[in-house]
Design a protein around this motif. Structure first.
Motif, PDB file in Angstrom:
ATOM      1  N   ALA A 135       1.030  -1.163  -0.080  1.00 27.82           N
ATOM      2  CA  ALA A 135       0.039   0.042  -0.037  1.00 27.82           C
ATOM      3  C   ALA A 135       0.932   1.219   0.060  1.00 27.82           C
ATOM      4  CB  ALA A 135      -0.885   0.040   1.278  1.00 27.82           C
ATOM      5  N   VAL A 136       1.839   1.285   0.688  1.00 23.84           N
ATOM      6  CA  VAL A 136       2.788   2.486   0.922  1.00 23.84           C
ATOM      7  C   VAL A 136       3.466   2.589  -0.327  1.00 23.84           C
ATOM      8  CG1 VAL A 136       5.048   3.305   1.792  1.00 23.84           C
ATOM      9  CG2 VAL A 136       3.133   2.503   3.296  1.00 23.84           C
TER      10      VAL A 136
ATOM     11  N   ILE B  59       1.233   4.568  -3.024  1.00 27.95           N
ATOM     12  CA  ILE B  59       1.133   5.715  -3.110  1.00 27.95           C
ATOM     13  C   ILE B  59       2.469   6.464  -3.333  1.00 27.95           C
ATOM     14  CG2 ILE B  59      -0.930   5.702  -1.755  1.00 27.95           C
ATOM     15  CD1 ILE B  59       0.745   6.765   0.817  1.00 27.95           C
TER      16      ILE B  59
ATOM     17  N   GLY C 161       4.808   5.456  -5.369  1.00 28.64           N
ATOM     18  CA  GLY C 161       5.651   5.291  -6.689  1.00 28.64           C
ATOM     19  C   GLY C 161       5.560   6.398  -7.451  1.00 28.64           C
ATOM     20  N   ARG C 162       6.617   6.418  -8.245  1.00 30.73           N
ATOM     21  CA  ARG C 162       6.494   7.378  -9.447  1.00 30.73           C
ATOM     22  C   ARG C 162       5.540   7.010 -10.606  1.00 30.73           C
ATOM     23  NH1 ARG C 162      11.015  11.171  -9.732  1.00 30.73           N
ATOM     24  NH2 ARG C 162      11.552  11.609  -7.399  1.00 30.73           N
TER      25      ARG C 162
ATOM     26  N   VAL D 274       2.876   5.108 -12.767  1.00 29.05           N
ATOM     27  CA  VAL D 274       1.185   4.642 -12.255  1.00 29.05           C
ATOM     28  C   VAL D 274       1.046   3.391 -12.397  1.00 29.05           C
ATOM     29  CG1 VAL D 274      -1.065   5.483 -12.708  1.00 29.05           C
ATOM     30  CG2 VAL D 274       0.791   7.161 -13.200  1.00 29.05           C
TER      31      VAL D 274
ATOM     32  N   SER E  17       2.191   1.577  -9.510  1.00 26.72           N
ATOM     33  CA  SER E  17       1.156   1.829  -8.382  1.00 26.72           C
ATOM     34  C   SER E  17       0.154   0.794  -8.489  1.00 26.72           C
ATOM     35  CB  SER E  17       0.591   3.200  -8.309  1.00 26.72           C
ATOM     36  OG  SER E  17       1.725   4.307  -7.973  1.00 26.72           O
ATOM     37  N   ALA E  18      -0.284   0.683  -9.790  1.00 29.60           N
ATOM     38  CA  ALA E  18      -1.425  -0.202 -10.165  1.00 29.60           C
ATOM     39  C   ALA E  18      -1.238  -1.641  -9.651  1.00 29.60           C
ATOM     40  CB  ALA E  18      -1.875  -0.148 -11.527  1.00 29.60           C
TER      41      ALA E  18
ATOM     42  N   ILE F  29      -5.148   3.955 -17.568  1.00 28.39           N
ATOM     43  CA  ILE F  29      -3.728   4.404 -17.386  1.00 28.39           C
ATOM     44  C   ILE F  29      -3.343   4.253 -18.739  1.00 28.39           C
ATOM     45  CG2 ILE F  29      -1.611   3.751 -16.784  1.00 28.39           C
ATOM     46  CD1 ILE F  29      -2.787   2.783 -14.106  1.00 28.39           C
TER      47      ILE F  29
ATOM     48  N   LEU G  83      -0.030   8.822 -20.060  1.00 28.08           N
ATOM     49  CA  LEU G  83       0.761   9.899 -19.230  1.00 28.08           C
ATOM     50  C   LEU G  83       2.390   9.814 -19.709  1.00 28.08           C
ATOM     51  CD1 LEU G  83      -0.364   9.265 -15.750  1.00 28.08           C
ATOM     52  CD2 LEU G  83      -0.552  11.257 -17.144  1.00 28.08           C
TER      53      LEU G  83
ATOM     54  N   ASP H   2       4.219  12.730 -18.750  1.00 29.92           N
ATOM     55  CA  ASP H   2       5.048  13.739 -17.692  1.00 29.92           C
ATOM     56  C   ASP H   2       4.865  12.978 -16.457  1.00 29.92           C
ATOM     57  OD1 ASP H   2       2.050  14.175 -17.276  1.00 29.92           O
ATOM     58  OD2 ASP H   2       2.609  15.589 -16.284  1.00 29.92           O
TER      59      ASP H   2
ATOM     60  N   GLY I  94       6.065  14.740 -13.746  1.00 37.54           N
ATOM     61  CA  GLY I  94       6.443  16.045 -12.970  1.00 37.54           C
ATOM     62  C   GLY I  94       6.741  15.545 -11.455  1.00 37.54           C
ATOM     63  N   ALA I  95       7.951  15.562 -11.067  1.00 38.72           N
ATOM     64  CA  ALA I  95       8.360  15.400  -9.797  1.00 38.72           C
ATOM     65  C   ALA I  95       7.543  16.249  -8.797  1.00 38.72           C
ATOM     66  CB  ALA I  95       9.931  15.688  -9.623  1.00 38.72           C
TER      67      ALA I  95
ATOM     68  N   VAL J 212      -2.762   4.785   5.381  1.00 39.01           N
ATOM     69  CA  VAL J 212      -1.835   5.001   3.961  1.00 39.01           C
ATOM     70  C   VAL J 212      -2.870   5.390   2.924  1.00 39.01           C
ATOM     71  CG1 VAL J 212      -0.881   3.612   2.382  1.00 39.01           C
ATOM     72  CG2 VAL J 212      -0.279   3.103   4.825  1.00 39.01           C
TER      73      VAL J 212
ATOM     74  N   ARG K  22      -0.815  12.481  -3.427  1.00 37.01           N
ATOM     75  CA  ARG K  22      -0.650  12.198  -4.764  1.00 37.01           C
ATOM     76  C   ARG K  22      -1.069  13.366  -5.688  1.00 37.01           C
ATOM     77  NH1 ARG K  22       2.512   8.033  -6.400  1.00 37.01           N
ATOM     78  NH2 ARG K  22       2.451   9.047  -8.128  1.00 37.01           N
ATOM     79  N   ARG K  23      -0.699  13.462  -6.778  1.00 35.54           N
ATOM     80  CA  ARG K  23      -1.202  14.612  -7.721  1.00 35.54           C
ATOM     81  C   ARG K  23      -2.050  13.977  -8.814  1.00 35.54           C
ATOM     82  NH1 ARG K  23       2.655  18.691 -10.542  1.00 35.54           N
ATOM     83  NH2 ARG K  23       3.346  16.701 -11.494  1.00 35.54           N
TER      84      ARG K  23
ATOM     85  N   ILE L 193      -5.568   9.112 -10.713  1.00 38.20           N
ATOM     86  CA  ILE L 193      -5.786   7.796 -10.996  1.00 38.20           C
ATOM     87  C   ILE L 193      -5.084   7.185  -9.573  1.00 38.20           C
ATOM     88  CG2 ILE L 193      -5.193   5.537 -12.210  1.00 38.20           C
ATOM     89  CD1 ILE L 193      -4.959   7.213 -14.600  1.00 38.20           C
ATOM     90  N   VAL L 194      -4.151   7.718  -9.233  1.00 41.80           N
ATOM     91  CA  VAL L 194      -3.487   7.151  -7.940  1.00 41.80           C
ATOM     92  C   VAL L 194      -4.286   7.564  -6.642  1.00 41.80           C
ATOM     93  CG1 VAL L 194      -1.447   7.454  -6.509  1.00 41.80           C
ATOM     94  CG2 VAL L 194      -1.180   7.388  -8.735  1.00 41.80           C
TER      95      VAL L 194
ATOM     96  N   MET M 132      -7.025   5.184  -6.693  1.00 40.34           N
ATOM     97  CA  MET M 132      -6.558   3.834  -6.188  1.00 40.34           C
ATOM     98  C   MET M 132      -6.345   3.898  -4.504  1.00 40.34           C
ATOM     99  SD  MET M 132      -3.273   2.836  -8.295  1.00 40.34           S
ATOM    100  CE  MET M 132      -3.461   2.944 -10.120  1.00 40.34           C
TER     101      MET M 132
ATOM    102  N   LEU N 123      -7.937   1.481  -1.311  1.00 41.96           N
ATOM    103  CA  LEU N 123      -7.312   1.169  -0.329  1.00 41.96           C
ATOM    104  C   LEU N 123      -7.948   1.343   0.853  1.00 41.96           C
ATOM    105  CD1 LEU N 123      -3.637   2.288  -0.643  1.00 41.96           C
ATOM    106  CD2 LEU N 123      -4.634  -0.131  -0.505  1.00 41.96           C
TER     107      LEU N 123
ATOM    108  N   HIS O 117      -3.325  15.763 -13.572  1.00 42.89           N
ATOM    109  CA  HIS O 117      -2.870  16.151 -12.169  1.00 42.89           C
ATOM    110  C   HIS O 117      -3.828  17.293 -11.553  1.00 42.89           C
ATOM    111  CE1 HIS O 117       1.504  15.453 -13.690  1.00 42.89           C
ATOM    112  NE2 HIS O 117       0.868  14.307 -13.403  1.00 42.89           N
TER     113      HIS O 117
END
Lengths: 696, 169, 101
Positions: free
Chosen positions: B19-20, B23, B25-26, B28, B31-32, B74, B79, B81, B83-84, C18, C26-27, C30-31, C34, C38, C92
């Motif tokens: 789970a951590v 959220i 991860g960079r 997507v 993350s899925a 997705i 996607l 970008d 963007g950090a 979490v 998160r920006r 989709i996240v 998700m 959770l 975003h």
């Protein structure tokens, strides 16, 4: 007898005439009707007066009529018309109330006949003299003239001082109204004095005298507790001399104002601004004699105040001399007569001052005759010359206006004191009484008599004789006056000629019955209050006759001198004036008395008035303006307060809301996640509060 | 320590960890995938809790249906970008919140025994027909209305999804 | 039941935390969805756990319903994300703030 009951109507007729002519005169009534009303009213007064006076002789046998009281000893009849100022009784039991009451006794009888008789003649004369005036002015004149008659008669008949004072003030008012009759004209171009100014001067000078009269009246009231004349006179014996002197002097101040004595004479020459009949009636025969009349009326009071009497005599003598000296060089025909009047009034006061009250009344009567005649004659001359009043522009009129000429001569001789005309007897009686009191007073009187003869003859010659010096324009309209004017002249001339025979002194009377009828007639009036010093038969008759001769001589010399100066050698006056330029100037400018008064009295008074005006303008108005400014300032403050404080508060509310909303707007970030954060935060707080508080 | 407990703790740890990673991860897609792993672990926990049918449904619906949907979207979104994410204010706040929430939970847990731990009647009923039958019976008797409504809801959601995702020509 | 229920509760709470962190932090939309899943899962765990402990079927039944609703919700949510992507060309969430102010 019944006429005595009509006493109150004597002033009433002219009052009615005043009302009728005043209200209906100029617009409704035609010119002739106005004249008839005015003259008729005075005629009725004269007839009733005549009847009343004749009835007075048998007054003792009168049945008591309602309102009439008879006092047989004093030959007096009093008629009470009603209560005026009911005041009850004073602490000493005196009746203080003042009533509308008229009294008739020999003294007021003489005055009545003179006033109404001469007044009637002057009214008739005026219908001719004022014929050219427009109807409204014409009616106004006769209305005022009638009002004057009513007031004068009230003065004469008044039985208590307040009633007399009503008449006193009334004649002063009418004098003002009539002097300023030509209110739109200038009187003296040189001094820029208008006729209205002259009227004001007369009234104000009179009023200054009236202060004395009122104070005298109040002194007497305080001393005696009553204002009724007979009541006062009955008590004067018991008053201290100081009080009597004070009251007498105060009343004399009033008399000076009315009768044009020094120092209050200055109004009379300027009163010539009025129409000539006014000068004749008011300033020769009647109003100016009111002062003499009141002084005679209060004779017992004066007799108890020797100091006051001496003052009266001295003032009278000096006034006579002083005014005569000014008359010597005057060039206006009316001004000469005006100063002559002042001078003759001085004689009357001199007589009263030496105790010869009946002599004063005698001269009053004869003076009314010849002075009225002189003024009416002068009016006739002025009328004939279309308004010319400067004697340097007259001359040679004897052929053109015969009636005027002959009557004028008689009057001139009478005033000069030529035997056997009226002026001789009356003036001589005064001089005799003056001599008995003090030779110095006699001397002043004698010198004045000489001057009187001189200037009157000068006047006669310059006006009627010699070469004609008037303008071509005047010559065109030269004509004798109408009958309405010449008949009164004639009547007055007869009176001036024979009027003296009622007062033939005992020294030369051919019968006892003829001796001093006048004095004897008036004796009860003056005897009642004390010893009448009318005639002291102490001195020998011879002295009396001798003095008579001397005064005759003086009179003739005066006439002769006048004849020499103005007819025989007409260049002499100019020569003399050139040699004694200073003296001539002094006399011609009336001793600069008016200028003196202007500097001493008027200038400070005007300064005071200006000061008061400035005070009003700066202080009073300043205060008012300051109040206005204060209000203005307050309003500015109020505006400021309203703008900055009140509006500020309101705006502050707005700004506060805006500030807070600006702060709170930050919450609306538009980001969903920040909303979610906020929610989670809130839940977290709630839950933790719950969990931590329930104390598990 | 019973083996079931050990397994539970292991499964729980993996679930939390993944789970951590979801959220954190960079990528997507990563993350899925991690989310799928989380679902599977949770399903295993269900089995431990003797909710076998629910575990099956979990895997079927969540891991099989929902995640596929996620992956489709997705891919559609395409996607590029990544963007950090900089340090954002509310991220910091959330971090703090989360940390303090966890702290609070653990603190509370350490302080007092939970009611949930109170011993109960240890009557373990094994209903007839196992878990599936029991759910079926409950579903069609006590929970019939919610069941029907749920179906309507699914219909509506379906329609809604179609409408919303429509291409507008 | 070998594990004390409180441990399971802690587990679900941590999972929930979490999930919350993910939603808030998160920006990527989709996240965020998700993370919402959770959170729902943690709720399901609670349901199951308590159902089992209280011997009530409703726990499990309810979690089935929850799963059904979650499915529907994800469908709609993703449709929205697609629509958002098509209109704004971004997913975003911090770039979509026209509701700001």
């Amino acid at each position: 007898m019944a006429f005595l009951g009509w006493l109150f109507m004597i002033p009433l007729f002219p009052a009615a005439g005043f009302a009728i002519n005043g209200l209906l005169g100029g617009r409704v009534l035609p010119r002739k009707a106005v004249g008839y009303v005015a003259c008729g009213a005075v005629l009725l007064s004269f007839l009733v007066s005549l009847g009343a006076v004749l009835g007075l002789g048998g007054a003792a046998q009168l049945p008591a009529a309602p309102g009439l009281t008879v006092d047989a000893d004093a030959h007096r009849v009093t008629q009470v018309l009603g209560s005026w100022m009911p005041m009850g009784r004073s602490a000493s039991g005196e009746e203080m109330s003042v009533d509308w009451a008229f009294a008739l006794d020999p003294l007021s009888a003489v005055m009545l006949l003179v006033v109404t008789g001469v007044g009637f003649l002057i009214h008739v004369y005026s219908t001719g003299y004022m014929a050219h005036e427009p109807p409204p002015a014409h009616a106004r004149f006769f209305a005022y003239l009638n009002l004057f008659m009513a007031m004068m008669l009230t003065l004469v008949l008044g039985a208590s001082l307040p009633v007399v004072f009503v008449g006193w003030e009334g004649v002063g008012l009418c004098s003002y109204l009539l002097i300023g009759f030509y209110y739109d004209r200038m009187f003296d171009e040189k001094t820029r004095m208008s006729c209205a100014d002259a009227g004001r001067k007369a009234f104000i000078t009179n009023r200054i005298g009236d202060v004395g009269f009122v104070l005298g009246m109040l002194t007497l009231f305080w001393a005696t507790g009553t204002l009724d004349i007979q009541g006062i006179l009955a008590k004067v014996g018991g008053l201290p001399t100081g009080v009597c002197t004070a009251a007498a002097l105060l009343l004399f101040v009033g008399a000076c104002g009315k009768s044009a004595q020094i120092p209050l004479y200055v109004w009379l020459p300027d009163a010539m601004a009025g129409p000539t009949p006014v000068s004749a009636l008011i300033h020769a025969a009647t109003m100016v004699t009111a002062g003499v009349y009141v002084t005679c009326r209060m004779a017992p009071l004066y007799l108890h105040a020797p100091g006051a009497m001496l003052t009266v005599a001295i003032v009278g003598a000096l006034t006579a001399l002083f005014a005569a000296s000014i008359a010597l060089v005057q060039t206006d025909i009316k001004k000469v007569l005006a100063y002559s009047t002042v001078s003759q009034l001085g004689y009357m006061m001199l007589a009263a001052g030496v105790g010869a009250f009946s002599a004063a009344a005698f001269h009053l009567m004869t003076h009314a005759f010849f002075k009225a005649l002189l003024f009416l004659g002068a009016g006739s001359v002025i009328h004939a010359l279309s308004g010319e009043q400067d004697i340097r522009k007259m001359g040679g009129l004897d052929k053109h206006v015969p009636w005027t000429h002959h009557t004028f001569v008689i009057a001139t001789l009478a005033i000069a004191g030529i035997f056997p005309l009226s002026g001789f007897f009356s003036k001589d009686e005064i001089l005799w009484a003056a001599f008995n009191r003090s030779p110095i007073l006699w001397l002043i009187g004698a010198v004045t008599a000489g001057m009187t003869a001189f200037y009157m003859w000068r006047l006669y010659i310059l006006v009627f004789r010699g070469e004609e010096r008037f303008s071509e324009e005047a010559r065109h309209h030269l004509h004798e006056s109408p009958r309405s004017m010449t008949v009164p002249l004639a009547v007055l001339a007869v009176l001036a000629a024979i009027g003296g025979f009622v007062g033939i002194p005992g020294a030369i009377a051919w019968t006892d019955g003829m001796a001093d009828r006048f004095g004897r007639y008036l004796a009860p009036v003056f005897e009642a209050g004390g010893a009448a010093h009318g005639h002291e038969a102490v001195h020998a008759t011879g002295l009396e006759i001798g003095l008579m001769a001397v005064s005759l001589l003086i009179a003739v010399s005066g006439l002769l001198l006048g004849w020499i100066f103005y007819e025989r050698r007409p260049e002499m006056p100019a020569l003399l004036a050139g040699r004694l330029r200073g003296l001539y100037r002094l006399l011609a400018e009336k001793y600069y008395v008016d200028e003196l008064y202007g500097k001493i009295v008027l200038a400070p008074y005007y300064a005071l008035c200006r000061g008061a005006f400035l005070f009003d303008k700066w202080a009073v108005d300043g205060v008012v303006n300051a109040a206005g400014y204060v209000t203005l300032a307050t309003s500015y403050i109020s505006v400021g307060f309203d703008t900055y404080v009140v509006d500020g508060l309101v705006n502050l509310a707005g700004y506060t809301v805006r500030g807070f909303s600006w702060m709170f707007r930050k919450v609306q970030t538009g980001f969903v996640q920040s909303y979610a954060t906020a929610m989670i935060f809130g839940i977290f707080v709630l839950v933790s509060v719950y969990l931590l508080s329930t104390g598990h | 320590m019973e083996p079931a407990a050990v397994i539970f703790y292991i499964l729980a740890s993996i679930a939390l960890l993944s789970a951590v990673m979801v959220i954190a991860g960079r990528n997507v897609v990563h993350s899925a995938i991690y989310l799928v792993l989380t679902f599977l672990c949770v399903a295993a926990v269900y089995i431990l809790l003797r909710a076998e049918f629910v575990a099956a449904v979990q895997v079927l619906v969540y891991a099989g249906g929902i995640m596929v949907l996620f992956l489709f979207v997705i891919m559609l979104v395409n996607l590029k970008d990544l963007g950090a994410p900089g340090v954002r204010v509310h991220a910091t706040v959330s971090g703090v919140l989360g940390a303090s929430a966890i702290g609070l939970i653990l603190y509370l847990y350490g302080r007092t025994p939970l009611v949930a731990d109170a011993p109960m009647q240890a009557v373990q009923l094994r209903p007839e027909g196992g878990n599936l039958q029991a759910i079926g019976v409950a579903l069609y008797s006590d929970f019939l209305l919610p069941f029907e409504i749920a179906s309507v809801l699914l219909l509506v959601a379906m329609i809604g999804a179609i409408v919303l995702a429509r291409q507008k020509y | 039941m070998p594990v004390p229920p409180s441990h399971i509760l802690v587990f679900s709470l941590l999972l929930f935390a979490v999930g919350v962190l993910g939603v808030l932090t998160r920006r990527n939309a989709i996240v965020i969805l998700m993370s919402i899943e959770l959170m729902m899962n943690s709720a399901n765990i609670n349901f199951i756990m308590f159902g089992q402990r209280l011997h009530a079927m409703s726990g499990q039944v309810f979690s089935i319903f929850t799963i059904a609703v979650a499915a529907g919700e994800v469908a709609v949510g993703l449709a929205i994300v697609l629509a958002l992507f098509r209109n704004r060309d971004t997913i975003h969430v911090d770039e979509v703030h026209i509701m700001k102010g």
